[in-house]
Write a protein that holds these residues in place. Structure first.
Motif, PDB file in Angstrom:
ATOM      1  N   MET A   1       0.829  -1.185   0.000  1.00 20.13           N
ATOM      2  CA  MET A   1       0.000   0.000   0.000  1.00 20.13           C
ATOM      3  C   MET A   1       0.881   1.259   0.000  1.00 20.13           C
ATOM      4  O   MET A   1       1.895   1.316   0.676  1.00 20.13           O
ATOM      5  CB  MET A   1      -0.904   0.030   1.231  1.00 20.13           C
ATOM      6  N   SER A   2       0.440   2.278  -0.737  1.00 25.05           N
ATOM      7  CA  SER A   2       1.187   3.526  -0.759  1.00 25.05           C
ATOM      8  C   SER A   2       0.744   4.473   0.342  1.00 25.05           C
ATOM      9  O   SER A   2       1.426   5.454   0.641  1.00 25.05           O
ATOM     10  CB  SER A   2       1.005   4.209  -2.118  1.00 25.05           C
ATOM     11  N   ILE A   3      -0.406   4.198   0.967  1.00 24.24           N
ATOM     12  CA  ILE A   3      -0.963   5.075   1.989  1.00 24.24           C
ATOM     13  C   ILE A   3      -0.740   4.454   3.362  1.00 24.24           C
ATOM     14  O   ILE A   3      -0.915   3.244   3.540  1.00 24.24           O
ATOM     15  CB  ILE A   3      -2.458   5.323   1.730  1.00 24.24           C
ATOM     16  N   LYS A   4      -0.393   5.288   4.322  1.00 26.33           N
ATOM     17  CA  LYS A   4      -0.098   4.799   5.657  1.00 26.33           C
ATOM     18  C   LYS A   4      -0.866   5.607   6.693  1.00 26.33           C
ATOM     19  O   LYS A   4      -0.998   6.826   6.570  1.00 26.33           O
ATOM     20  CB  LYS A   4       1.407   4.914   5.948  1.00 26.33           C
ATOM     21  N   THR A   5      -1.357   4.920   7.716  1.00 29.51           N
ATOM     22  CA  THR A   5      -2.033   5.624   8.803  1.00 29.51           C
ATOM     23  C   THR A   5      -1.012   6.260   9.734  1.00 29.51           C
ATOM     24  O   THR A   5       0.112   5.763   9.881  1.00 29.51           O
ATOM     25  CB  THR A   5      -2.939   4.672   9.594  1.00 29.51           C
ATOM     26  N   GLY A 177       0.100   0.178   6.623  1.00 28.02           N
ATOM     27  CA  GLY A 177       1.362   0.906   6.567  1.00 28.02           C
ATOM     28  C   GLY A 177       2.115   0.978   7.869  1.00 28.02           C
ATOM     29  O   GLY A 177       2.963   1.851   8.068  1.00 28.02           O
ATOM     30  N   LEU A 178       1.822   0.047   8.802  1.00 27.76           N
ATOM     31  CA  LEU A 178       2.545   0.015  10.065  1.00 27.76           C
ATOM     32  C   LEU A 178       3.917  -0.623   9.877  1.00 27.76           C
ATOM     33  O   LEU A 178       4.173  -1.299   8.877  1.00 27.76           O
ATOM     34  CB  LEU A 178       1.756  -0.751  11.126  1.00 27.76           C
ATOM     35  N   THR A 179       4.778  -0.425  10.852  1.00 27.52           N
ATOM     36  CA  THR A 179       6.131  -0.969  10.823  1.00 27.52           C
ATOM     37  C   THR A 179       6.326  -1.925  11.985  1.00 27.52           C
ATOM     38  O   THR A 179       5.958  -1.611  13.126  1.00 27.52           O
ATOM     39  CB  THR A 179       7.169   0.169  10.928  1.00 27.52           C
ATOM     40  N   PHE A 180       6.884  -3.097  11.711  1.00 29.99           N
ATOM     41  CA  PHE A 180       7.200  -4.031  12.789  1.00 29.99           C
ATOM     42  C   PHE A 180       8.316  -3.443  13.633  1.00 29.99           C
ATOM     43  O   PHE A 180       9.351  -3.013  13.122  1.00 29.99           O
ATOM     44  CB  PHE A 180       7.635  -5.378  12.212  1.00 29.99           C
ATOM     45  N   ALA A 181       8.101  -3.419  14.957  1.00 31.11           N
ATOM     46  CA  ALA A 181       9.083  -2.799  15.854  1.00 31.11           C
ATOM     47  C   ALA A 181       9.916  -3.826  16.592  1.00 31.11           C
ATOM     48  O   ALA A 181      11.149  -3.760  16.580  1.00 31.11           O
ATOM     49  CB  ALA A 181       8.375  -1.889  16.861  1.00 31.11           C
ATOM     50  N   ASN A 182       9.260  -4.779  17.259  1.00 28.01           N
ATOM     51  CA  ASN A 182      10.006  -5.772  18.023  1.00 28.01           C
ATOM     52  C   ASN A 182       9.075  -6.904  18.423  1.00 28.01           C
ATOM     53  O   ASN A 182       7.850  -6.815  18.256  1.00 28.01           O
ATOM     54  CB  ASN A 182      10.654  -5.142  19.270  1.00 28.01           C
ATOM     55  N   GLN A 183       9.679  -7.956  18.977  1.00 23.92           N
ATOM     56  CA  GLN A 183       8.912  -9.098  19.477  1.00 23.92           C
ATOM     57  C   GLN A 183       9.450  -9.498  20.837  1.00 23.92           C
ATOM     58  O   GLN A 183      10.660  -9.578  21.051  1.00 23.92           O
ATOM     59  CB  GLN A 183       8.997 -10.286  18.510  1.00 23.92           C
TER      60      GLN A 183
END
Length: 321
Positions: A1-5, A177-183
Motif C-alpha cells: 500500500m502507498s498510503i499509511k495511517t 502501513g505500520l512498521t514491525f518494531a520488536n517481538q
C-alpha cells in the motif's frame, strides 16, 4: 500500500448499562463525553464518545451500551486490551485511585520500557494504563475528577489476539502501513507513523485461546486515522484492488468510515480526521445534548422515548460549577 495511517483514531466497544458506563469513564477515568448520539445502524441504542477536550482522533474510546446486552467472550479474533497513556510518574497514583473506586488492578509490569497497569471496566472490558518514558505531549481533559497531572492523555495502544500471526502482520504492514518494531515472546509490536503513544498495536499470539464473541465487555472494532476523505477513498481502492472485502464509505457525521476485517478476525475501520465533533454543537457544550444526524432527526421523539435517561455530571462542560 502507498498510503499509511498516522495512528489510532478510536476504539469502539460494547457496554452494558449506559449510566454505569458513563459514570465509570467520566468519573473514574476522568475522560470527557464529547458526543452523545445513537448507533446509526440501531438508533434505539446510544453511541457514547469519550476523549479529550475536543475529541481529537487518537484520544477516543466509544461505546454502544445496551442495558441487557449478553456478556461477550474475550479471545482470538478481537482487540482484547485497550490501553490509555498516562504520565510516567502517575502509575502509582492510578493504582491507588482504582483501588479507592473498588477496581481491582494488576501489579505494575514493565514491558518495552513502559510501566503497564491493567484492570477491567464494570462490564469486564480489559483496559490498560501505560506510562511512556519519553512522555506524551497531548493535553489531558481536566474536569476535576482526575487531577491534570495524572490524567489520561489519550489512547496508547491496542492488543489484537490471534491464533496465527503471519496474515495479521501482513495486513498491518501492507494494508495499514505500520512498521514491525520488536517481538517479546508471543507479543509482536507494530508502530504507525512516528510511533509512540496513540500509534501502537500489539499482536498477541495465543493459538490455544478460545475464539472471541463480541458482546458486552468486548471491543467491537478498532479505527485507524486517515487525514481526509480523498485519502480514504484512494486507500479504499488500494485495499479492494489487493482483494480485501471493504465496505462502501459510510457517513458517521463526525468522520467518514470504511470497514474490513484483518485475517485474524478483528474488525478494523479507517476513519477520517475531519470534520470532528464541533460541527453540530459548540466546543463548550460537547456531549451535553442528544445529537442526531439529519436522516434520523425526523424520528427524534421516537428515538428519545426508546433511550434510557442519562444523568450526566455538570463537569461535562468547560465552565463547570
Amino acid at each position: 500500500m502507498s498510503i499509511k495511517t498516522s495512528g489510532l483514531h478510536h476504539v469502539t466497544a460494547i457496554g452494558g448499562d449506559p449510566q454505569r458506563n458513563a459514570d465509570f469513564y467520566l468519573k473514574t477515568l476522568g475522560l470527557r463525553l464529547v458526543k452523545t448520539t445513537v448507533n446509526f445502524d440501531d438508533p434505539g441504542t446510544y453511541h457514547l464518545y469519550y476523549g479529550d477536550q475536543s475529541g481529537k482522533p487518537g484520544t477516543l474510546m466509544t461505546f454502544f451500551p445496551w442495558k441487557d446486552a449478553p456478556t461477550g467472550v474475550q479471545g482470538t479474533g478481537q482487540a482484547t486490551t485497550t490501553s490509555f497513556s498516562v504520565p510516567e510518574a502517575s502509575i502509582g497514583w492510578w493504582k491507588r485511585h482504582l483501588a479507592a473506586a473498588d477496581i481491582t488492578s494488576s501489579e505494575v509490569k514493565n514491558r518495552d520500557g513502559e510501566d503497564v497497569l491493567t484492570f477491567r471496566d464494570p462490564d469486564g472490558l480489559t483496559l490498560g494504563l501505560v506510562a511512556h518514558p519519553q512522555g506524551d505531549p497531548r493535553d489531558p481533559w481536566d474536569n476535576g475528577h482526575v487531577p491534570a497531572e495524572h490524567a489520561i492523555r489519550g489512547l496508547h495502544s491496542v492488543t489484537l489476539s490471534v491464533s496465527k500471526e503471519d496474515a495479521t502482520a501482513e495486513m498491518l504492514t501492507d494494508g495499514l502501513g505500520l512498521t514491525f518494531a520488536n517481538q517479546e515472546a508471543n507479543r509482536l509490536r507494530f508502530t504507525a507513523g512516528e510511533g509512540g503513544p496513540g500509534a501502537l498495536v500489539d499482536v498477541l499470539v495465543t493459538p490455544d485461546a478460545p475464539r472471541g464473541l463480541v458482546a458486552a465487555g468486548t471491543v467491537h472494532h478498532v479505527a485507524w486515522r486517515a487525514p481526509d476523505e480523498a485519502t480514504q477513498a484512494a486507500w479504499r481502492e488500494e485495499l479492494v484492488d489487493s482483494g480485501v472485502n471493504v465496505t462502501s464509505i459510510l457517513d458517521r457525521q463526525y468522520f467518514r468510515s470504511i470497514y474490513f476485517r484483518e485475517p485474524g478476525g478483528t474488525l478494523l475501520e479507517v476513519a477520517t480526521d475531519e470534520p470532528g465533533f464541533a460541527i453540530d454543537e459548540p466546543l463548550l457544550e460537547l456531549g451535553r445534548a442528544l445529537k442526531l444526524p439529519p436522516w434520523l432527526e425526523p424520528n427524534r421523539e421516537q428515538i428519545q422515548r426508546a433511550l434510557p435517561k442519562l444523568d450526566l455530571p455538570s463537569e461535562n462542560d468547560l465552565e463547570r460549577a
